[in-house]
Design a protein around this motif. Structure first.
Motif, mmCIF file in Angstrom:
data_model
loop_
_atom_site.group_PDB
_atom_site.id
_atom_site.type_symbol
_atom_site.label_atom_id
_atom_site.label_comp_id
_atom_site.label_asym_id
_atom_site.label_seq_id
_atom_site.Cartn_x
_atom_site.Cartn_y
_atom_site.Cartn_z
ATOM 1 N N TYR A 1 3.542 10.818 16.226
ATOM 2 C CA TYR A 1 2.525 11.067 17.236
ATOM 3 C C TYR A 1 2.775 12.331 18.060
ATOM 4 N N GLY A 2 3.392 13.308 17.438
ATOM 5 C CA GLY A 2 3.366 14.658 17.982
ATOM 6 C C GLY A 2 4.362 15.003 19.058
ATOM 7 N N PHE A 3 5.401 14.179 19.259
ATOM 8 C CA PHE A 3 6.426 14.542 20.228
ATOM 9 C C PHE A 3 7.478 15.413 19.538
ATOM 10 N N TYR A 4 7.916 16.447 20.228
ATOM 11 C CA TYR A 4 8.771 17.459 19.600
ATOM 12 C C TYR A 4 10.081 16.871 19.099
ATOM 13 N N ASP A 5 10.688 16.004 19.908
ATOM 14 C CA ASP A 5 11.951 15.375 19.528
ATOM 15 C C ASP A 5 12.090 14.070 20.307
ATOM 16 N N GLN A 6 13.189 13.370 20.066
ATOM 17 C CA GLN A 6 13.380 12.063 20.678
ATOM 18 C C GLN A 6 13.498 12.147 22.196
ATOM 19 N N SER A 7 14.165 13.169 22.705
ATOM 20 C CA SER A 7 14.330 13.282 24.160
ATOM 21 C C SER A 7 12.990 13.575 24.834
ATOM 22 N N HIS A 8 12.162 14.387 24.188
ATOM 23 C CA HIS A 8 10.826 14.690 24.697
ATOM 24 C C HIS A 8 10.001 13.402 24.774
ATOM 25 N N PHE A 9 10.046 12.610 23.726
ATOM 26 C CA PHE A 9 9.344 11.337 23.674
ATOM 27 C C PHE A 9 9.864 10.384 24.745
ATOM 28 N N THR A 10 11.183 10.263 24.846
ATOM 29 C CA THR A 10 11.786 9.346 25.801
ATOM 30 C C THR A 10 11.424 9.712 27.235
ATOM 31 N N GLY A 11 11.427 10.998 27.556
ATOM 32 C CA GLY A 11 11.088 11.436 28.905
ATOM 33 C C GLY A 11 9.671 11.058 29.289
ATOM 34 N N HIS A 12 8.720 11.334 28.407
ATOM 35 C CA HIS A 12 7.330 10.986 28.689
ATOM 36 C C HIS A 12 7.151 9.468 28.771
ATOM 37 N N PHE A 13 7.786 8.735 27.879
ATOM 38 C CA PHE A 13 7.652 7.281 27.846
ATOM 39 C C PHE A 13 8.194 6.675 29.141
ATOM 40 N N ARG A 14 9.335 7.142 29.582
ATOM 41 C CA ARG A 14 9.952 6.608 30.799
ATOM 42 C C ARG A 14 9.081 6.900 32.024
ATOM 43 N N ARG A 15 8.523 8.121 32.100
ATOM 44 C CA ARG A 15 7.687 8.448 33.252
ATOM 45 C C ARG A 15 6.405 7.624 33.289
ATOM 46 N N ALA A 16 5.866 7.275 32.128
ATOM 47 C CA ALA A 16 4.626 6.501 32.077
ATOM 48 C C ALA A 16 4.860 5.008 32.243
ATOM 49 N N PHE A 17 5.940 4.484 31.622
ATOM 50 C CA PHE A 17 6.130 3.038 31.558
ATOM 51 C C PHE A 17 7.382 2.536 32.255
ATOM 52 N N GLY A 18 8.216 3.438 32.733
ATOM 53 C CA GLY A 18 9.385 3.028 33.492
ATOM 54 C C GLY A 18 10.570 2.576 32.673
ATOM 55 N N THR A 19 10.488 2.646 31.358
ATOM 56 C CA THR A 19 11.582 2.238 30.488
ATOM 57 C C THR A 19 11.633 3.179 29.293
ATOM 58 N N THR A 20 12.611 3.006 28.425
ATOM 59 C CA THR A 20 12.744 3.891 27.271
ATOM 60 C C THR A 20 12.078 3.275 26.044
ATOM 61 N N PRO A 21 11.709 4.080 25.048
ATOM 62 C CA PRO A 21 11.143 3.524 23.815
ATOM 63 C C PRO A 21 12.071 2.528 23.140
ATOM 64 N N ARG A 22 13.361 2.794 23.137
ATOM 65 C CA ARG A 22 14.310 1.902 22.486
ATOM 66 C C ARG A 22 14.365 0.547 23.183
ATOM 67 N N ARG A 23 14.436 0.562 24.506
ATOM 68 C CA ARG A 23 14.485 -0.708 25.233
ATOM 69 C C ARG A 23 13.196 -1.491 25.044
ATOM 70 N N TYR A 24 12.069 -0.794 25.047
ATOM 71 C CA TYR A 24 10.785 -1.470 24.825
ATOM 72 C C TYR A 24 10.753 -2.075 23.428
ATOM 73 N N ALA A 25 11.138 -1.290 22.417
ATOM 74 C CA ALA A 25 11.107 -1.776 21.033
ATOM 75 C C ALA A 25 12.017 -2.980 20.863
ATOM 76 N N ASP A 26 13.204 -2.941 21.443
ATOM 77 C CA ASP A 26 14.164 -4.040 21.315
ATOM 78 C C ASP A 26 13.664 -5.315 21.975
ATOM 79 N N ALA A 27 12.827 -5.182 23.028
ATOM 80 C CA ALA A 27 12.353 -6.353 23.772
ATOM 81 C C ALA A 27 11.112 -6.976 23.168
ATOM 82 N N CYS A 28 10.441 -6.280 22.253
ATOM 83 C CA CYS A 28 9.190 -6.796 21.685
ATOM 84 C C CYS A 28 9.451 -8.007 20.793
ATOM 85 N N ARG A 29 8.505 -8.918 20.786
ATOM 86 C CA ARG A 29 8.636 -10.159 19.994
ATOM 87 C C ARG A 29 7.625 -10.145 18.853
#
Length: 275
Positions: free
Chosen positions: A247-275
Motif C-alpha cells: 500500500y505504498g509506504f516507502y519502508d517499514q519505519s515509514h509505515f510504522t510512524g504513520h500507523f502509530r500517529r493515526a492509531f496509537g499503536t504499531t502495525p506489529r502490535r495490532y497484527a499480533d492482537a487481532c483474532r
C-alpha cells in the motif's frame, strides 16, 4: 507515565470489528477518518477533540459518536493531564442490521443524530465493560453478546429509524474521479499533478476542492486510505512488511510512524492482537 494503547480486530464479532482500550498521556491523534463508525466511551480524564470542524472536550461518562468518513483529531485537554477510554469501530452495515432488528416500524436506515458527544453515564459504562470483556474473554459467544448488548443499548437510547433512507452526501463528480484514481493506485507514489489530469482541473483547484469536500488535503487523504487498506490487510493476517509494500509506504519505519500517529499503536502490535 507512558501511553498504553491496545487496538485489535475481532473477526468473530459483527462480521469483524476493531476495538480499542487506551490510557493516553502524551499521544495526539492527527487529522484522520475511519471507514467505520467510532463509538468511544470515556472512563477518566479529558480529551480535547475536533470533529468535522466542531470542537469540544470529553469528560468521564460521555460517549462520542463519529460517523464514517468524518475527519477528527484528539489530544489531552490539559497540559499535565490525559484521558482513559475505550472505542468500538462497527461498520455502518453492522449497525443497520442491528437496528433493523430493534425497530418494529418500517426501517429505512439508522440515524444517530448530529451530536458528536452524548452525556450518558450508563451507556458509557456498558460500552466500557463490553470492550473489557472483548479484551479478556477467549469465548467468541461471550464477546459477541457483550458487544451486541452495548451497541443495542446505544441504538435504543440514541438512534431512530429513517424512512426513506437518508440521502448520502454526494461527492462532486470531478473529485470522485480523483478519489477513484487514488484508490486504484495506492501501491505506488502519487503526485497531485496526475490526480489533476484525471480530474481535468488545475492542481490548485484540485487541492482546494479536496480540502473542501473531504476535510483533508490530498496527501492526508492518500495516507488515510493507505492506512485503512493496510490495517484491513493486517487483520486478514498479511505481515506488516508486506502490507507496507502493498500500500505504498516507502519502508517499514515509514509505515510504522504513520500507523502509530493515526492509531496509537504499531502495525506489529495490532497484527499480533487481532483474532
Amino acid at each position: 507515565m507512558k501511553d498504553r494503547i491496545e487496538l485489535w480486530h475481532d473477526s468473530e464479532v459483527l462480521g469483524g470489528i476493531d476495538l480499542l482500550r487506551a490510557e493516553c498521556r502524551t499521544c495526539r491523534y492527527d487529522a484522520h477518518a475511519h471507514d467505520a463508525f467510532v463509538i468511544a466511551a470515556f472512563r477518566a480524564g479529558a480529551q480535547k477533540y475536533s470533529i468535522a470542524g466542531a470542537r469540544g472536550v470529553t469528560s468521564p461518562g460521555t460517549v462520542m459518536i463519529i460517523p464514517p468518513g468524518e475527519v477528527h483529531t484528539g489530544e489531552r485537554a490539559a497540559r499535565d493531564g490525559g484521558w482513559i477510554y475505550s472505542a468500538l469501530y462497527p461498520s455502518a452495515a453492522a449497525l443497520d442490521r442491528l437496528s433493523s432488528e430493534l425497530f418494529t416500524a418500517p426501517h429505512g436506515g439508522l440515524d444517530l443524530g448530529t451530536t458528536f458527544l452524548i452525556e450518558d453515564e450508563a451507556l458509557a459504562q456498558t460500552l466500557l465493560s463490553a470492550v473489557d470483556v472483548a479484551a479478556r474473554s477467549a469465548e467468541a459467544m461471550r464477546r459477541q453478546e457483550a458487544i451486541g448488548r452495548a451497541l443495542a443499548l446505544l441504538v435504543r437510547r440514541h438512534g431512530r429509524s429513517t424512512r426513506p433512507l437518508a440521502p448520502r452526501r454526494l461527492v462532486p463528480a470531478p473529485i470522485q474521479r480523483g478519489i477513484d484514481y487514488i484508490m486504484g493506485n495506492l501501491d505506488r507514489r502519487l503526485a497531485i499533478a496526475e490526480v489533476a489530469i484525471q480530474v481535468g482541473l488545475s492542481e490548485f483547484h484540485v487541492m482546494r476542492l479536496f480540502k473542501a469536500r473531504t476535510g483533508m488535503t490530498v496527501h492526508q487523504y492518500v495516507v488515510h486510505r493507505r492506512l485503512e487498506a493496510a490495517r484491513a490487510a493486517l487483520a486478514r493476517g498479511i505481515p506488516p512488511a508486506e502490507a507496507a509494500a502493498r500500500y505504498g509506504f516507502y519502508d517499514q519505519s515509514h509505515f510504522t510512524g504513520h500507523f502509530r500517529r493515526a492509531f496509537g499503536t504499531t502495525p506489529r502490535r495490532y497484527a499480533d492482537a487481532c483474532r
